[in-house]
Motif scaffolding. Structure first.
Motif, PDB file in Angstrom:
ATOM      1  N   ALA A 333      47.066  54.220  81.885  1.00 41.58           N
ATOM      2  CA  ALA A 333      48.069  53.421  82.585  1.00 41.58           C
ATOM      3  C   ALA A 333      47.567  51.987  82.775  1.00 41.58           C
ATOM      4  CB  ALA A 333      48.393  54.053  83.940  1.00 41.58           C
ATOM      5  N   ALA A 334      46.291  51.860  83.146  1.00 45.96           N
ATOM      6  CA  ALA A 334      45.711  50.518  83.281  1.00 45.96           C
ATOM      7  C   ALA A 334      45.673  49.828  81.909  1.00 45.96           C
ATOM      8  CB  ALA A 334      44.306  50.615  83.875  1.00 45.96           C
ATOM      9  N   GLY A 335      45.407  50.623  80.855  1.00 46.06           N
ATOM     10  CA  GLY A 335      45.380  50.069  79.506  1.00 46.06           C
ATOM     11  C   GLY A 335      46.733  49.526  79.077  1.00 46.06           C
ATOM     12  N   LEU A 336      47.826  50.190  79.502  1.00 49.22           N
ATOM     13  CA  LEU A 336      49.161  49.692  79.182  1.00 49.22           C
ATOM     14  C   LEU A 336      49.378  48.308  79.793  1.00 49.22           C
ATOM     15  CD1 LEU A 336      51.419  52.855  79.638  1.00 49.22           C
ATOM     16  CD2 LEU A 336      50.558  51.880  77.518  1.00 49.22           C
ATOM     17  N   ALA A 337      48.970  48.168  81.056  1.00 52.02           N
ATOM     18  CA  ALA A 337      49.099  46.863  81.698  1.00 52.02           C
ATOM     19  C   ALA A 337      48.218  45.835  80.993  1.00 52.02           C
ATOM     20  CB  ALA A 337      48.709  46.973  83.171  1.00 52.02           C
ATOM     21  N   GLY A 338      47.000  46.272  80.620  1.00 49.27           N
ATOM     22  CA  GLY A 338      46.120  45.368  79.890  1.00 49.27           C
ATOM     23  C   GLY A 338      46.689  44.975  78.543  1.00 49.27           C
ATOM     24  N   GLY A 339      47.349  45.925  77.856  1.00 50.84           N
ATOM     25  CA  GLY A 339      47.959  45.636  76.562  1.00 50.84           C
ATOM     26  C   GLY A 339      49.062  44.605  76.675  1.00 50.84           C
ATOM     27  N   ILE A 340      49.878  44.715  77.706  1.00 46.18           N
ATOM     28  CA  ILE A 340      50.932  43.709  77.929  1.00 46.18           C
ATOM     29  C   ILE A 340      50.299  42.347  78.195  1.00 46.18           C
ATOM     30  CG2 ILE A 340      52.815  43.037  79.464  1.00 46.18           C
ATOM     31  CD1 ILE A 340      53.403  46.010  79.865  1.00 46.18           C
ATOM     32  N   GLY A 341      49.189  42.356  78.944  1.00 53.33           N
ATOM     33  CA  GLY A 341      48.481  41.106  79.199  1.00 53.33           C
ATOM     34  C   GLY A 341      47.914  40.500  77.921  1.00 53.33           C
ATOM     35  N   ILE A 342      47.379  41.359  77.021  1.00 51.19           N
ATOM     36  CA  ILE A 342      46.851  40.876  75.741  1.00 51.19           C
ATOM     37  C   ILE A 342      47.961  40.228  74.919  1.00 51.19           C
ATOM     38  CG2 ILE A 342      45.954  41.643  73.502  1.00 51.19           C
ATOM     39  CD1 ILE A 342      44.284  43.704  75.019  1.00 51.19           C
ATOM     40  N   ALA A 343      49.121  40.913  74.855  1.00 49.04           N
ATOM     41  CA  ALA A 343      50.246  40.370  74.088  1.00 49.04           C
ATOM     42  C   ALA A 343      50.715  39.042  74.677  1.00 49.04           C
ATOM     43  CB  ALA A 343      51.396  41.379  74.061  1.00 49.04           C
ATOM     44  N   GLY A 345      48.882  36.958  76.377  1.00 44.33           N
ATOM     45  CA  GLY A 345      47.855  35.965  76.073  1.00 44.33           C
ATOM     46  C   GLY A 345      47.956  35.450  74.651  1.00 44.33           C
ATOM     47  N   LEU A 346      48.215  36.372  73.706  1.00 45.11           N
ATOM     48  CA  LEU A 346      48.361  35.961  72.313  1.00 45.11           C
ATOM     49  C   LEU A 346      49.614  35.113  72.125  1.00 45.11           C
ATOM     50  CD1 LEU A 346      47.326  39.244  70.468  1.00 45.11           C
ATOM     51  CD2 LEU A 346      46.058  37.097  70.554  1.00 45.11           C
ATOM     52  N   GLN A 347      50.665  35.433  72.879  1.00 44.82           N
ATOM     53  CA  GLN A 347      51.887  34.648  72.780  1.00 44.82           C
ATOM     54  C   GLN A 347      51.630  33.205  73.199  1.00 44.82           C
ATOM     55  OE1 GLN A 347      55.117  35.818  75.406  1.00 44.82           O
ATOM     56  NE2 GLN A 347      56.644  35.274  73.877  1.00 44.82           N
ATOM     57  N   ALA A 348      50.721  33.021  74.160  1.00 45.51           N
ATOM     58  CA  ALA A 348      50.377  31.665  74.591  1.00 45.51           C
ATOM     59  C   ALA A 348      49.321  31.037  73.684  1.00 45.51           C
ATOM     60  CB  ALA A 348      49.864  31.706  76.030  1.00 45.51           C
ATOM     61  N   LEU A 349      48.435  31.897  73.101  1.00 41.64           N
ATOM     62  CA  LEU A 349      47.334  31.379  72.288  1.00 41.64           C
ATOM     63  C   LEU A 349      47.770  30.944  70.897  1.00 41.64           C
ATOM     64  CD1 LEU A 349      44.264  30.939  71.836  1.00 41.64           C
ATOM     65  CD2 LEU A 349      44.139  33.340  71.127  1.00 41.64           C
ATOM     66  N   PHE A 350      48.678  31.708  70.280  1.00 43.19           N
ATOM     67  CA  PHE A 350      49.058  31.452  68.894  1.00 43.19           C
ATOM     68  C   PHE A 350      49.528  30.015  68.657  1.00 43.19           C
ATOM     69  CE2 PHE A 350      49.777  35.734  66.576  1.00 43.19           C
ATOM     70  CZ  PHE A 350      48.490  36.119  66.962  1.00 43.19           C
ATOM     71  N   PRO A 351      50.423  29.468  69.492  1.00 40.84           N
ATOM     72  CA  PRO A 351      50.840  28.080  69.248  1.00 40.84           C
ATOM     73  C   PRO A 351      49.671  27.101  69.334  1.00 40.84           C
ATOM     74  CG  PRO A 351      52.374  29.173  70.725  1.00 40.84           C
ATOM     75  CD  PRO A 351      51.198  30.087  70.583  1.00 40.84           C
ATOM     76  N   ALA A 352      48.679  27.414  70.193  1.00 44.14           N
ATOM     77  CA  ALA A 352      47.545  26.507  70.358  1.00 44.14           C
ATOM     78  C   ALA A 352      46.685  26.444  69.099  1.00 44.14           C
ATOM     79  CB  ALA A 352      46.698  26.943  71.555  1.00 44.14           C
ATOM     80  N   ILE A 353      46.656  27.543  68.305  1.00 50.21           N
ATOM     81  CA  ILE A 353      45.844  27.549  67.082  1.00 50.21           C
ATOM     82  C   ILE A 353      46.702  27.264  65.849  1.00 50.21           C
ATOM     83  CG2 ILE A 353      44.169  29.128  68.071  1.00 50.21           C
ATOM     84  CD1 ILE A 353      45.434  31.403  66.547  1.00 50.21           C
ATOM     85  N   GLY A 354      47.963  26.856  66.081  1.00 52.09           N
ATOM     86  CA  GLY A 354      48.782  26.420  64.953  1.00 52.09           C
ATOM     87  C   GLY A 354      49.740  27.455  64.418  1.00 52.09           C
ATOM     88  N   PHE A 355      49.823  28.630  65.061  1.00 53.84           N
ATOM     89  CA  PHE A 355      50.778  29.632  64.592  1.00 53.84           C
ATOM     90  C   PHE A 355      51.878  29.762  65.627  1.00 53.84           C
ATOM     91  CE2 PHE A 355      52.677  33.769  64.161  1.00 53.84           C
ATOM     92  CZ  PHE A 355      52.783  33.911  62.796  1.00 53.84           C
TER      93      PHE A 355
END
Length: 853
Positions: A333-343, A345-355
């Motif tokens: 259950a904690a992993g599900l919350a962590g997975g949403i957090g990872i997604a 984070g990537l949604q915010a990170l991708f534009p910063a690296i040019g994607f």
């Protein structure tokens, strides 16, 4: 059963630290899996929305009905349609507007003189469609192009190239065209379609630079009038269209574009991440199993007392599984919350690296939540099942003994089973690699090899730890000797703890070996096939880049330093009904600059109706010199060609060669993918390269490289792949570290009295810390050495299987420096994992430790 649950819950409360490593292992694995699924769903929904917004004004698309698809490509090449067909379409009842859509390759040069994009995603150019509802791009700043040389570019391209309104730059089409940016555009509300670049020109410029002849268009975009559905519009258009031309709905066109993105990028990207999620969970399985095995062994007396008081085997087993269930559910259950957090984070990170990650909320589907939760629970319960069964079999008389320690070791049965698995793995692998090349057989052999390593772990751990620990006796004296003996206490525990790290190291080693082999293959290909001195190419791979101007070869050939300059263009055609890529070139110059192996026939006599093919392709097609082959081009024309030459090697020259004169009537946007240059005798490489660079500067300034530089740049994508692989595998190594640390922590709890006695007889705290750390390093060394051996073997299997399954010859290479770094990282990981357990051991109170039962 209620009593078992209460007992399990109270035990978890009393011994929370015992299951901390298990919790983290499950948490990380589930978080990575959930994050991958959520990110995939979000990307897919984002692209669906983006394409839908971009093409919502297009109700029908008129295009060529047939496409030629070559092996390895998912999107075929279609014949252009007649742009004058717009007049016919506009007269169809229900059509509100129609416009030709001209598409081709076009790469902008940024403000720094470097090309923008081209590293995979395509660099596109086309005509700017004035009707805003039919144009997928919308003006965000400036205006539409009105005269020759004016262009609109998507805003993402302008940002990456540091270009702005009013700037003048070069557009490679591939002919260099000087353009001025008069407008910036968005695609479906985004700055661009992922990393695809787009340059919009006037229709006249697009016809001039992107088509073989004026009056051609890639397709015709059509908008319906009020009250006319897309299907009704298509039904009205198809009867009036000429043979070989079709109309599809705008919705179908959007779905095709979305499917193309999904198949070419999203499916590969998410599958790649899911594989590493699987590796992380597999590593977690070993860590979790080891934790429960140790806990059950330490609770032997406690479980025996329960049996003596009347608890049944089923109740004791259920109690252990209940503990595993609580940990599994909480961690998942904690992993599900962590997975949403990872997604997120990537949604915010991708534009910063040019994607550009398409804007919008995260898409959290039921499957993305249920699947990781179920996998996390099943992995945890499955890992705890055997220890739980072992706990249930505890005899009541065991309550009279001291607290048991897991002393299980190697057995003859285990050795026999492991040896049989290893022999079967070798047999299956060699069959799939050497006798009848098969990726499936090779993969099955690899899985069997992994199983053999795991089964034989306890058998090998005793000998391996003895050998690996020899330097410790000399370097660390009694402390090193004690560390080695502690690691030898339970071969099964040592093997299980090391197996988690072994899998992580094996996968790292596998990709390291495979990456080095790909580089060696590229070096071998260039060294064997390319006899020139320098190569001119555009810095792009995959679908990207605009290619080279075909006129560049002639300009370089005129240099006094140059003996031969040959450009390699690319065409497509169906050869006897099968889509094939054609190399368009000067065959005689090709023969002088490339090593084509043994040649039967003559490359000099191809003319406009001759073709040359490789020996392998001739064998497949049942052709030889003098035979006829029918070629169908994208323009629908069918011509009969005579096989006038059969040559041996094809890595750089391709499998089919025709002359430029033969290709000219069927060409679309003409370009070369490579220009090979040989210098005259006495001309140094530096002098010749400088002369070629001056000419190349007039044609968009493509890269001019020596043979070695060309081979190195061709393998540039491999380093990018390996960097991503190493970053992802860091998760698996982290889980393995948690497993080692958890095992040591539990072992310290198990040896509390022993550690107290060592302190009592004179061992210092620093010596105790060093003993625990070196024990951790020994376990990590065993896992690292096993992982290196397994990874090198699997890398060899993958290279040889790829060699047998493809027409290209793969070279196997073992990179000693990179593998040495992997080994050092594994040992450092062991030292790091032992820090906290060593610190806890050193803080034990001596008198209390001695009094511990």
């Amino acid at each position: 059963m209620n009593a078992s649950v209460r007992l399990s819950v109270s035990s978890l409360r009393a011994h929370k630290r015992r299951f901390a490593g298990t919790f983290l292992a499950v948490f990380l694995g589930v978080a990575f899996l959930a994050g991958t699924l959520v990110m995939g769903d979000t990307l897919r929904a984002g692209f669906d929305t983006m394409f839908g917004n971009a093409t919502r004004g297009t109700d029908a698309v008129v295009r060529s009905a047939d496409a030629i698809t070559t092996p390895g490509e998912s999107e075929g090449v279609r014949e252009p349609v007649d742009a004058d067909l717009v007049k016919t379409v506009q007269q169809v009842p229900g059509v509100a507007a129609a416009a030709p859509d001209i598409q081709g390759a076009g790469q902008l040069i940024g403000a720094n003189g470097e090309p923008v994009g081209g590293q995979g995603p395509p660099t596109l150019a086309g005509n700017w469609i004035d009707d805003p509802k039919l144009n997928p791009y919308q003006l965000a700043e400036g205006r539409a192009p009105e005269k020759s040389g004016e262009v609109v570019v998507n805003r993402g391209t302008a940002d990456r190239g540091d270009l702005k309104l009013g700037d003048t730059t070069i557009l490679r089409t591939p002919e260099p065209v000087e353009v001025r940016i008069v407008g910036l555009a968005t695609f479906g509300g985004e700055d661009g379609m992922a990393q695809v670049t787009f340059t919009g020109m006037t229709r006249a410029d697009a016809e001039k630079y992107l088509t073989a002849r004026p009056g051609q268009a890639s397709s015709i975009q059509v908008r319906a009038g009020p009250g006319v559905s897309q299907q009704e519009l298509v039904d009205r258009l198809n009867p009036v269209l000429p043979k070989g031309v079709e109309a599809i709905t705008g919705q179908e066109s959007t779905e095709e574009n979305t499917d193309m993105i999904s198949s070419q990028f999203l499916a590969i990207f998410t599958t790649f991440l899911l594989v590493f999620s699987g590796v992380a969970l597999l590593v977690a399985t070993f860590s979790i199993h080891n934790t429960f095995a140790i806990v059950v062994a330490q609770r032997t007396r406690e479980n025996a007392l329960l049996r003596a008081l009347g608890a049944s085997r089923r109740q004791v087993t259920a109690s252990t599984l209940t503990e595993a269930s609580v940990v599994a559910v909480a961690a998942s259950a904690a992993g599900l919350a962590g997975g949403i957090g990872i997604a997120a984070g990537l949604q915010a990170l991708f534009p910063a690296i040019g994607f550009p990650f398409p804007e919008g909320d995260l898409v959290v589907s039921v499957l993305s939540m249920v699947l990781p939760l179920a996998v996390g629970v099943l992995v945890c319960l499955g890992s705890a099942l055997l220890p739980a069964i072992r706990a249930g079999r505890t005899a009541p008389l065991a309550a009279l003994r001291e607290t048991a320690v897991d002393q299980s070791g190697a057995s003859r049965v285990r050795a026999a089973i492991g040896g049989g698995l290893a022999a079967l793995a070798v047999a299956v692998t060699l069959t799939g690699v050497l006798m009848s090349p098969s990726l499936w057989l090779a993969g099955t052999g690899a899985v069997l090899a992994l199983a053999a390593f795991v089964v034989l772990g306890p058998v090998a751990s005793t000998a391996a730890v003895r050998v690996l620990g020899v330097p410790l006796d000399r370097l660390r004296g009694v402390t090193g000797s004690l560390a080695r003996r502690n690691a030898l206490r339970s071969p099964r525990r040592t093997a299980a703890t090391a197996s988690a790290l072994m899998i992580g190291v094996a996968v790292v080693s596998l990709f390291t070996v495979f990456g080095a082999s790909l580089k060696a293959t590229m070096d071998q290909t260039v060294s064997r096939s390319f006899a020139g001195d320098v190569a001119v190419s555009t810095p792009g791979f995959g679908a990207g880049g605009s290619g080279l101007s075909p006129r560049l070869a002639g300009a370089v050939q005129d240099l006094p330093e140059v003996d031969t300059a040959v450009g390699l263009g690319r065409g497509v055609a169906e050869v006897d009904g099968k889509g094939r890529a054609l190399t368009v070139t000067d065959p005689l110059a090709l023969e002088r600059t490339f090593d084509l192996g043994r040649i039967r026939g003559s490359l000099g006599g191809l003319g406009t109706d001759g073709i040359a093919i490789t020996e392998k392709e001739a064998e497949k097609q049942g052709l030889t010199t003098g035979d006829k082959a029918q070629l169908t081009f994208t323009d629908g024309e069918k011509d009969t060609f005579t096989v006038r030459a059969v040559y041996g090697q094809s890595e750089l020259a391709g499998e089919y060669v025709i002359t430029r004169a033969a290709w000219a009537p069927h060409r679309t946007q003409d370009s070369d993918t490579l220009l090979a240059v040989s210098f005259k005798e006495g001309v140094s490489t530096d002098a010749g390269k400088a002369a070629v660079q001056k000419v190349a500067a007039r044609y968009g300034n493509p890269d001019v490289q020596t043979r070695d530089e060309y081979a190195q740049s061709s393998a540039g994508g491999i380093d990018m792949m390996l960097t991503l692989v190493y970053a992802l595998l860091a998760l698996a190594v982290l889980i393995a570290l948690l497993g080692i640390a958890n095992t040591l922590t539990l072992a310290i709890h198990e040896r509390t009295r022993e550690l107290g006695l060592l302190r009592a007889v004179g061992q210092t705290r620093s010596q105790l810390r060093a003993m625990v750390r070196w024990e951790s390093v020994l376990v990590a060394a065993f896992g690292t050495v096993g992982g290196l051996a397994l990874g090198a073997f699997l890398g060899w299997v993958l290279v040889k299987a790829s060699d047998g399954a493809s027409d290209s010859a793969f070279a196997f290479a073992m990179p000693p420096l990179q593998l040495a770094v992997v080994a050092l990282v594994g040992l450092a990981a062991g030292a790091l994992a032992g820090l906290r357990p060593a610190r806890r051991a050193a803080l034990l109170d001596v008198l209390r430790a001695i009094a511990t039962e």
